[in-house]
Structures are given as C-alpha cells and as structure tokens.
Design an enzyme around this catalytic site. Structure first.
Site, PDB file in Angstrom:
ATOM      1  N   ARG A  56       0.823  -1.218   0.000  1.00  0.00           N
ATOM      2  CA  ARG A  56       0.000   0.000   0.000  1.00  0.00           C
ATOM      3  C   ARG A  56       0.856   1.266   0.000  1.00  0.00           C
ATOM      4  O   ARG A  56       0.541   2.241  -0.672  1.00  0.00           O
ATOM      5  CB  ARG A  56      -0.926   0.001   1.207  1.00  0.00           C
ATOM      6  CG  ARG A  56      -2.033  -1.026   1.087  1.00  0.00           C
ATOM      7  CD  ARG A  56      -3.040  -0.821   2.166  1.00  0.00           C
ATOM      8  NE  ARG A  56      -4.091  -1.820   2.112  1.00  0.00           N
ATOM      9  CZ  ARG A  56      -5.114  -1.837   2.946  1.00  0.00           C
ATOM     10  NH1 ARG A  56      -5.220  -0.921   3.882  1.00  0.00           N
ATOM     11  NH2 ARG A  56      -6.039  -2.764   2.850  1.00  0.00           N
ATOM     12  N   ASP A 165     -15.168   9.755   9.615  1.00  0.00           N
ATOM     13  CA  ASP A 165     -14.131   8.769   9.315  1.00  0.00           C
ATOM     14  C   ASP A 165     -12.768   9.460   9.447  1.00  0.00           C
ATOM     15  O   ASP A 165     -12.679  10.689   9.345  1.00  0.00           O
ATOM     16  CB  ASP A 165     -14.292   8.203   7.902  1.00  0.00           C
ATOM     17  CG  ASP A 165     -13.653   6.821   7.768  1.00  0.00           C
ATOM     18  OD1 ASP A 165     -14.384   5.810   7.819  1.00  0.00           O
ATOM     19  OD2 ASP A 165     -12.415   6.755   7.635  1.00  0.00           O
TER      20      ASP A 165
HETATM   21  C1  LIG Z   1     -14.296  -1.474   7.294  1.00  0.00           C
HETATM   22  S1  LIG Z   1     -14.809   0.203   7.325  1.00  0.00           S
HETATM   23  C2  LIG Z   1     -16.458   0.026   7.978  1.00  0.00           C
HETATM   24  C3  LIG Z   1     -17.467   0.930   7.299  1.00  0.00           C
HETATM   25  C4  LIG Z   1     -18.912   0.781   7.783  1.00  0.00           C
HETATM   26  N1  LIG Z   1     -19.033   1.134   9.172  1.00  0.00           N
HETATM   27  C5  LIG Z   1     -19.432  -0.600   7.508  1.00  0.00           C
HETATM   28  O1  LIG Z   1     -19.596  -1.383   8.445  1.00  0.00           O
HETATM   29  O2  LIG Z   1     -19.700  -0.931   6.365  1.00  0.00           O
HETATM   30  C6  LIG Z   1     -13.880   0.842   8.735  1.00  0.00           C
HETATM   31  C7  LIG Z   1     -13.698   2.344   8.704  1.00  0.00           C
HETATM   32  O3  LIG Z   1     -13.126   2.773   9.961  1.00  0.00           O
HETATM   33  C8  LIG Z   1     -12.252   3.857   9.700  1.00  0.00           C
HETATM   34  N2  LIG Z   1     -11.267   4.034  10.801  1.00  0.00           N
HETATM   35  C9  LIG Z   1     -10.222   3.222  11.100  1.00  0.00           C
HETATM   36  N3  LIG Z   1      -9.519   3.739  12.124  1.00  0.00           N
HETATM   37  C10 LIG Z   1     -10.152   4.877  12.493  1.00  0.00           C
HETATM   38  C11 LIG Z   1      -9.886   5.875  13.489  1.00  0.00           C
HETATM   39  N4  LIG Z   1      -8.838   5.774  14.319  1.00  0.00           N
HETATM   40  N5  LIG Z   1     -10.736   6.924  13.583  1.00  0.00           N
HETATM   41  C12 LIG Z   1     -11.801   7.014  12.748  1.00  0.00           C
HETATM   42  N6  LIG Z   1     -12.093   6.123  11.781  1.00  0.00           N
HETATM   43  C13 LIG Z   1     -11.276   5.064  11.646  1.00  0.00           C
HETATM   44  C14 LIG Z   1     -11.593   3.471   8.380  1.00  0.00           C
HETATM   45  O4  LIG Z   1     -11.048   4.584   7.701  1.00  0.00           O
HETATM   46  C15 LIG Z   1     -12.725   2.784   7.624  1.00  0.00           C
HETATM   47  O5  LIG Z   1     -13.363   3.636   6.702  1.00  0.00           O
END
Ligand SMILES: C[S@@+](CC[C@H](N)C(=O)[O-])C[C@H]1O[C@@H](n2cnc3c(N)ncnc32)[C@H](O)[C@@H]1O
Length: 296
Positions: A56, A165
C-alpha cells in the site's frame, strides 16, 4: 511470429525492471511505521500485515518520487511530513470495505423495534444518529433511506445523521455521493426509484444519492484517538460497525467508554457482527445480537 516473439522477450525484462525499483520494507522501518500507526489511529499492524503495508505504501513512495522506505519514514516523522503526509499515509493504511444495506437485519430491527419504541417515549421529534467509521457513505445513506421511509409513515418523526471517518479519501467519496450501479445493487428497487438519481449519460453506469437524502447527512473527519471528538450533543444511536475489529482490547475499551459518554441515557450502539463488547469494562447491556443499550 516474429512480432509476438519479440513481445515475449520483452515482458520478463520489463518486470525485472519494475521489481528492481519497488522499494522493500525492512524490519526496522516496519517497526517504526507499525508503532506509529498504532499510536496515531489505534490500528494493529502485526508482522503478518507487513506485505500489505509495504504494497500500500509503495504507491505513496512512487507519488513522492522516493526510492526507499527509510527515506519515506525520515520524511514522515519530520515536521514537514507530519503536516503533509500523515493524512495520505492513513488513507492508505485504513481498510474501507463497506456496502449499502450491509448486515441488513440491523435496519429491520431499527424500523420494527427501535424507532417505534423511540416514538412511544418521545411522541415526536428528531432522532440523532452517528455513523462512526462511515467509510465512503454507504452506511449513513442506507440509514437515511430507511429513516426517510419511516418518517413518511410516521408524521412528526425526523432525523439527523452524522458520518465521520479518519480517511479524507473516503469522506470525499461520501460527500460526492456518486456510486456505480453495482455498488447500489443491494438497495431495494423501490428505494432506488425514490432516492437515487441516474446519470444523464446512461452508459456511465453511475448513480447519485438524491438531494433530499444528502441534505440529511453531514460528514466530517474524526480520528477516534483524538483527545476531543468536538461533539457537544449526545446521541440517540451510534452505528460503529466493522471498525473496532482493527483495534486491540485496551483501545476498544477506551473507545467504547468514550462512545458511552457521547450517548443519551437509553441510547443504543450497533456493532459489526464479529464484534463483541463482552468482557469490556463499559456499562452497556446487550439488547439484540451486537446491539447494546446505555442504562446508566
Ligand atoms: C471497514 S470500514 C467500515 C465501514 C462501515 N461502518 C461498515 O460497516 O460498512 C472501517 C472504517 O473505519 C475507519 N477508521 C479506522 N480507524 C479509524 C480511526 N482511528 N478513527 C476514525 N475512523 C477510523 C476506516 O477509515 C474505515 O473507513
């Protein structure tokens, strides 16, 4: 024959050339990066993720014209890199998989049980929902469709949705609200007809969420590791699905304690299907599979 033979001779050469220039991530640089990622956004980066991280971040190295990860790390950890590179780096390391109507039973539970109970208690009013870790917007827009349908059947009911996010890249997509036909496939046909706009150029295969739903959803960047979430109001419902799975148990516990403070008494939090709060020191009780209520 000659021409195809010439191509066949050329291909391996080109690959060697490309591989020669792909920087590799040493154990030392992986250690620096994984510690930093954990401290900054809580995401665990165990040794098994090294190849993924390397692949990545190679894109970032290429964009920056850098030839080694050591050069990249030195830049990232210096004041200029901290200012300019932190956000793009985090954009690359987060996993953003999401879908419209993902884990659909949550939306049935919401409209059949949660919202009728809320209406009984409040009579009328506006419910506040936070999609925490909303990725590219599929989850908050699914909520907006489901809640708009509920509002049409229940005069006096209204709602507001906040999507947050850490990744600015996915937030841009969420704000644009433009998706491919295949991304919106899980949306039931009658909701598609009501809430999605087709592109004028039919062959583009793109659709956009209509303005009445877009107006109901606000987006902003928020890192769960930040000291202050910058939120004054407490919420009725939090969706935080498929996010804490990337954090270790102490980080999960701290985050859930902070969510708890952000919730009204009686508020609910929806977690992803593989995420459990059992064993965490946080006063939330299970009311439905992966749904928890604040009782004190
Ligand atoms: C797998 S996605 C889940 C999206 C949605 N909630 C779903 O279930 O379909 C996880 C999201 O968490 C966000 N994320 C990860 N670490 C984070 C942090 N420290 N603060 C805020 N968001 C975070 C990522 O950028 C990502 O978009």
């Amino acid at each position: 024959m000659y021409a195809s033979g010439a191509v066949a001779m050329e291909e391996p050469g080109r690959m060697e050339h490309a591989m020669e220039h792909a920087a590799s991530l040493s154990a030392r640089d992986f250690g620096r990066l994984s510690r930093f990622i954990y401290d900054t956004c809580g995401i665990k980066m165990p040794e098994v993720k090294k190849t993924m991280l390397e692949a990545r971040l190679q894109k970032r190295l290429r964009n920056l014209g850098m030839h080694s990860f050591t050069e990249y790390c030195d830049y990232l950890f210096a004041p200029e890199g901290m200012e300019k590179e932190l956000v793009p780096m985090l954009d690359m390391v987060t996993t953003n998989k999401t879908d419209f109507f993902r884990e659909p039973e949550h939306f049935n539970y919401l409209t059949q049980t949660v919202l009728p109970e809320w209406m009984k208690r409040h009579g009328a009013g506006s419910i506040s929902i936070w999609s925490a870790g909303c990725s590219s917007g599929e989850e908050p827009y699914t909520l907006a469709m489901v809640l708009s349908e509920y509002a049409a059947r229940n005069p006096g009911f209204d709602f507001r949705i906040l999507g947050t996010d850490i990744s600015t890249r996915v937030l841009e997509k969420a704000k644009n609200a433009i998706y491919t036909e295949s991304q919106v496939e899980p949306v039931p046909l009658e909701l598609k007809k009501k809430y999605l706009l087709r592109s004028k150029d039919r062959s583009s295969g793109m659709v956009r969420i209509g303005p009445e739903l877009r107006d109901k959803v606000r987006f902003r960047r928020l890192n769960f590791m930040d000291e202050d979430f910058g939120m004054r109001e407490q919420l009725d419902i939090i969706f935080c699905r498929n996010v804490i799975i990337y954090f270790d148990r102490p980080t999960q516990e701290r985050l859930l304690q902070r969510f708890h403070r952000q919730m009204k008494m009686g508020a609910l939090i929806f977690m992803g299907h593989s995420e459990t709060l059992s064993g965490l020191d946080v006063p939330l009780v299970s009311v439905y599979p992966t749904v928890y209520r604040k009782l004190r």
